[in-house]
Design a protein around this motif. Structure first.
Motif, mmCIF file in Angstrom:
data_model
loop_
_atom_site.group_PDB
_atom_site.id
_atom_site.type_symbol
_atom_site.label_atom_id
_atom_site.label_comp_id
_atom_site.label_asym_id
_atom_site.label_seq_id
_atom_site.Cartn_x
_atom_site.Cartn_y
_atom_site.Cartn_z
ATOM 1 N N GLY A 126 98.357 5.774 1.440
ATOM 2 C CA GLY A 126 97.723 4.480 1.595
ATOM 3 C C GLY A 126 96.964 4.332 2.896
ATOM 4 O O GLY A 126 96.343 3.308 3.130
ATOM 5 N N ASN A 127 97.026 5.368 3.776
ATOM 6 C CA ASN A 127 96.266 5.371 5.021
ATOM 7 C C ASN A 127 96.488 4.098 5.839
ATOM 8 O O ASN A 127 95.556 3.333 6.094
ATOM 9 N N PRO A 128 97.727 3.831 6.275
ATOM 10 C CA PRO A 128 98.000 2.582 7.000
ATOM 11 C C PRO A 128 97.195 2.464 8.281
ATOM 12 O O PRO A 128 96.955 3.448 8.974
ATOM 13 N N ALA A 129 96.777 1.247 8.570
ATOM 14 C CA ALA A 129 95.984 0.988 9.768
ATOM 15 C C ALA A 129 96.849 1.078 11.012
ATOM 16 O O ALA A 129 98.063 0.890 10.972
ATOM 17 N N ASP A 130 96.213 1.338 12.152
ATOM 18 C CA ASP A 130 96.935 1.423 13.423
ATOM 19 C C ASP A 130 97.439 0.038 13.819
ATOM 20 O O ASP A 130 96.648 -0.889 13.955
ATOM 21 N N PRO A 131 98.744 -0.122 14.012
ATOM 22 C CA PRO A 131 99.280 -1.430 14.407
ATOM 23 C C PRO A 131 99.302 -1.588 15.915
ATOM 24 O O PRO A 131 99.165 -0.615 16.663
ATOM 25 N N ALA A 132 99.508 -2.793 16.348
ATOM 26 C CA ALA A 132 99.688 -3.040 17.777
ATOM 27 C C ALA A 132 101.073 -2.577 18.208
ATOM 28 O O ALA A 132 102.031 -2.629 17.434
ATOM 29 N N ARG A 133 101.169 -2.127 19.436
ATOM 30 C CA ARG A 133 102.469 -1.720 19.973
ATOM 31 C C ARG A 133 103.359 -2.946 20.143
ATOM 32 O O ARG A 133 102.920 -3.990 20.613
ATOM 33 N N ALA A 134 104.622 -2.827 19.729
ATOM 34 C CA ALA A 134 105.572 -3.934 19.864
ATOM 35 C C ALA A 134 106.881 -3.382 20.409
ATOM 36 O O ALA A 134 107.730 -2.912 19.650
ATOM 37 N N GLY A 135 107.029 -3.408 21.731
ATOM 38 C CA GLY A 135 108.258 -2.909 22.335
ATOM 39 C C GLY A 135 108.395 -1.413 22.157
ATOM 40 O O GLY A 135 107.476 -0.648 22.426
ATOM 41 N N SER A 136 109.565 -0.993 21.664
ATOM 42 C CA SER A 136 109.852 0.438 21.550
ATOM 43 C C SER A 136 109.444 1.022 20.196
ATOM 44 O O SER A 136 109.711 2.188 19.927
ATOM 45 N N SER A 137 108.803 0.237 19.348
ATOM 46 C CA SER A 137 108.414 0.743 18.035
ATOM 47 C C SER A 137 107.119 0.091 17.578
ATOM 48 O O SER A 137 106.658 -0.905 18.143
ATOM 49 N N ARG A 138 106.533 0.675 16.553
ATOM 50 C CA ARG A 138 105.377 0.101 15.872
ATOM 51 C C ARG A 138 105.624 0.190 14.371
ATOM 52 O O ARG A 138 106.287 1.120 13.897
ATOM 53 N N THR A 139 105.083 -0.766 13.618
ATOM 54 C CA THR A 139 105.278 -0.792 12.173
ATOM 55 C C THR A 139 103.924 -0.654 11.481
ATOM 56 O O THR A 139 102.986 -1.399 11.756
ATOM 57 N N TRP A 140 103.859 0.318 10.592
ATOM 58 C CA TRP A 140 102.631 0.664 9.877
ATOM 59 C C TRP A 140 102.800 0.250 8.409
ATOM 60 O O TRP A 140 103.850 0.513 7.801
ATOM 61 N N THR A 141 101.799 -0.364 7.811
ATOM 62 C CA THR A 141 101.920 -0.831 6.428
ATOM 63 C C THR A 141 100.707 -0.397 5.612
ATOM 64 O O THR A 141 99.591 -0.265 6.124
ATOM 65 N N SER A 142 100.946 -0.176 4.323
ATOM 66 C CA SER A 142 99.857 0.132 3.397
ATOM 67 C C SER A 142 100.261 -0.286 2.002
ATOM 68 O O SER A 142 101.429 -0.589 1.730
ATOM 69 N N HIS A 143 99.294 -0.292 1.117
ATOM 70 C CA HIS A 143 99.520 -0.650 -0.283
ATOM 71 C C HIS A 143 98.760 0.319 -1.165
ATOM 72 O O HIS A 143 97.602 0.653 -0.898
ATOM 73 N N LEU A 144 99.421 0.788 -2.216
ATOM 74 C CA LEU A 144 98.778 1.630 -3.223
ATOM 75 C C LEU A 144 99.000 0.977 -4.581
ATOM 76 O O LEU A 144 100.136 0.691 -4.967
ATOM 77 N N ALA A 145 97.937 0.736 -5.301
ATOM 78 C CA ALA A 145 98.053 0.050 -6.592
ATOM 79 C C ALA A 145 98.651 0.932 -7.665
ATOM 80 O O ALA A 145 99.169 0.430 -8.665
ATOM 81 N N ALA A 146 98.607 2.251 -7.484
ATOM 82 C CA ALA A 146 99.208 3.156 -8.471
ATOM 83 C C ALA A 146 99.593 4.450 -7.764
ATOM 84 O O ALA A 146 98.726 5.263 -7.444
ATOM 85 N N ALA A 147 100.878 4.641 -7.500
ATOM 86 C CA ALA A 147 101.350 5.829 -6.785
ATOM 87 C C ALA A 147 102.684 6.272 -7.350
ATOM 88 O O ALA A 147 103.612 5.472 -7.473
ATOM 89 N N ARG A 148 102.796 7.545 -7.663
ATOM 90 C CA ARG A 148 104.044 8.101 -8.215
ATOM 91 C C ARG A 148 105.072 8.372 -7.127
ATOM 92 O O ARG A 148 106.267 8.527 -7.421
ATOM 93 N N ASP A 149 104.627 8.460 -5.889
ATOM 94 C CA ASP A 149 105.493 8.857 -4.784
ATOM 95 C C ASP A 149 104.716 8.586 -3.508
ATOM 96 O O ASP A 149 103.538 8.208 -3.563
ATOM 97 N N VAL A 150 105.329 8.788 -2.366
ATOM 98 C CA VAL A 150 104.630 8.635 -1.087
ATOM 99 C C VAL A 150 105.107 9.710 -0.127
ATOM 100 O O VAL A 150 106.189 10.287 -0.286
ATOM 101 N N SER A 151 104.282 9.955 0.888
ATOM 102 C CA SER A 151 104.704 10.818 1.995
ATOM 103 C C SER A 151 104.451 10.106 3.312
ATOM 104 O O SER A 151 103.594 9.223 3.409
ATOM 105 N N VAL A 152 105.213 10.512 4.330
ATOM 106 C CA VAL A 152 105.106 9.937 5.669
ATOM 107 C C VAL A 152 105.227 11.074 6.685
ATOM 108 O O VAL A 152 106.079 11.954 6.546
ATOM 109 N N ALA A 153 104.377 11.057 7.692
ATOM 110 C CA ALA A 153 104.519 11.954 8.839
ATOM 111 C C ALA A 153 104.336 11.128 10.103
ATOM 112 O O ALA A 153 103.539 10.180 10.125
#
Length: 491
Positions: free
Chosen positions: A253-280
């Motif tokens: 889903g190619n999540p957009a770069d989020p703003a830094r928030a403390g010790s972590s950042r949260t990345w979000t995306s949406h896929l209208a049709a996906a059998r699975d996902v990967s994360v690196a």
């Protein structure tokens, strides 16, 4: 359903798709390379690319007979599952906590929900990986969840998670589930799960809903070597990844770069049709470019590695789209990891454990064959792997695999049928399978064959196909069918 170009030493080559003419709209603009964190325009456009016209096809005016080629990719099933995934990557990358929420509308009555625990496959666990479910509930609520061994590693909970329902849910009604789990990542793992240096990667990490419309639950055993053996429908999927603030996340889903928030950042995306996902996740150096309408994000440990791969993936997208139709997703996210192996495809994303041109084309081809045109990777793995190998031969104009079609082993063999014979699986599914497709193309005539395959892709977009669907697509090409029968691809 995810495919993996494993053990390059075992597999003769790796490839990626088919056909011979599709879009003329795909061309590239110049690359802009940077470290992500300042690219607010890279937000993913949700949804598969289900509407573009497939060149060479004709409008059907609502006709459904197989002789008419659809003008556009078929739309995703409106009753497809709805899935929300949330992953939290711990500092140090050794563990990942996950929560999965599922809304499921079956096409036949069900009394339970069944999920596949891919990370508990024996070779994955041997390399330090694994998944442990910590809670699982369903609505309508039934009894306590349980596990089936399904040939999982003995030290794990099992290979299948089963959540009973409080009553029979009729076809067309909705059942929901919420599952919490912890994923363990092994160090320097040759797998779809692992961590290498300051990088972490995982795919097929969540419990995979194991349903196929028209078939039911897939409860096949996990396999004894590193490959795919899952079946999952294309689902409307929301993905949320929380990672250490210093990490860059490359994900489906190619999540957009989020703003830094403390010790972590949260990345979000949406896929209208996906059998699975990967994360690196890790200190990726990223390039964002466009290939026609497709956003390409490629992250690597260094600018040198990144810059060597960007042209290969731009070329792969362009050449494959020309043969098979528009790229199926609005974006492709590629993570080149500091690990050794091959590549593993996911809808809209690729984990690269190898930097070769062959792997780049092969994994990109899987965006058509597996990600969009799905299959049971347990029962009919050749329907994505042989096609991906064959596509590589077309794009790179390399000699076809010289596998003898009289060699032992039917191309249409299940992963389970090989037992622990990893070499036999890769030879028969990849090499013999792609050789059969190449010889069938020559026997049927390239122009007619390529046109038939383009129609097959368009008609079966976002479905799970079986060999009968492919045979129907080439029913008017008896010479090609004869070759595939000889190879044991069509029974």
């Amino acid at each position: 359903m995810s495919g993996r170009r494993t053990r390059v030493a075992v597999v003769a080559t790796v490839t990626g798709c088919l056909l011979a003419a599709c879009t003329g709209t795909v061309d590239g603009t110049g690359a802009t390379a940077h470290r992500p964190a300042a690219n607010p325009t890279s937000a993913a456009t949700p949804g598969p690319r289900s509407s573009p016209t497939v060149p060479g096809s004709s409008r059907s005016s609502g006709r459904s007979d197989a002789s008419v080629c659809p003008a556009r990719y078929a739309a995703p099933d409106p009753d497809r599952p709805r899935i929300a995934l949330a992953f939290t990557i711990a500092p140090g990358h050794a563990t990942v906590r996950g929560v999965e929420q599922v809304g499921f509308r079956p096409d036949r009555p069900v009394t339970e929900l069944v999920f596949r625990l891919t990370a508990n496959t024996r070779p994955s666990v041997e390399q330090g990986n694994g998944i442990r479910v910590t809670s699982a509930t369903a609505t309508p609520a039934g009894g306590r969840y349980r596990f089936s061994a399904a040939n999982a590693a003995p030290s794990t909970q099992g290979g299948l998670l089963r959540i009973p329902l409080g009553r029979t849910v009729a076809a067309g009604q909705i059942a929901t589930a919420r599952i919490a789990f912890t994923l363990t990542l092994g160090e320097n793992s040759f797998d779809r799960f692992g961590r290498a240096g300051r990088f972490a990667y995982f795919g097929s990490a969540q419990p995979l809903l194991a349903w196929e419309r028209g078939y039911g639950w897939h409860t096949e055993d996990l396999i004894d070597f590193t490959a795919e053996s899952a079946t999952s429908e294309a689902a409307d999927t929301d993905l949320r990844v929380t990672a250490p603030a210093a990490d860059v996340v490359i994900a489906s889903g190619n999540p957009a770069d989020p703003a830094r928030a403390g010790s972590s950042r949260t990345w979000t995306s949406h896929l209208a049709a996906a059998r699975d996902v990967s994360v690196a996740a890790g200190p990726f150096v990223v390039s964002d470019t466009r290939v026609g309408a497709t956003a390409l994000r490629l992250g690597a440990p260094s600018a040198q590695v990144r810059d060597a791969l960007v042209p290969e993936f731009r070329r792969a997208i362009r050449e494959l789209a020309r043969r098979f139709g528009p790229f199926p997703f609005p974006s492709l996210a590629v993570a080149r990891l500091p690990a050794r192996g091959g590549g593993i495809e996911y809808p809209g994303s690729i984990l690269m454990l190898d930097g070769s041109r062959l792997v780049a084309v092969h994994e990109t081809a899987h965006q058509w064959f597996y990600a969009m045109v799905g299959d049971s990777q347990s029962r009919h793995p050749w329907l994505d792997e042989a096609f991906a190998n064959y596509a590589e031969e077309l794009v790179d104009d390399v000699p076809a695999h010289s596998a003898d079609l009289d060699a032992p082993g039917a191309v249409d063999s299940s992963t389970q049928s090989y037992g622990s014979d990893e070499r036999g699986y890769y030879f028969t599914t990849y090499d013999k399978g792609s050789a059969a497709l190449e010889q069938a193309r020559r026997a049927a005539g390239p122009t007619k064959w390529d046109a038939a395959l383009r129609c097959y892709v368009a008609r079966n977009a976002w479905r799970i196909v079986n060999p009968a669907d492919f045979r129907a697509a080439i029913a008017h090409l008896p010479a090609g069918i004869a070759v595939l029968r000889k190879a044991g691809a069509l029974r």
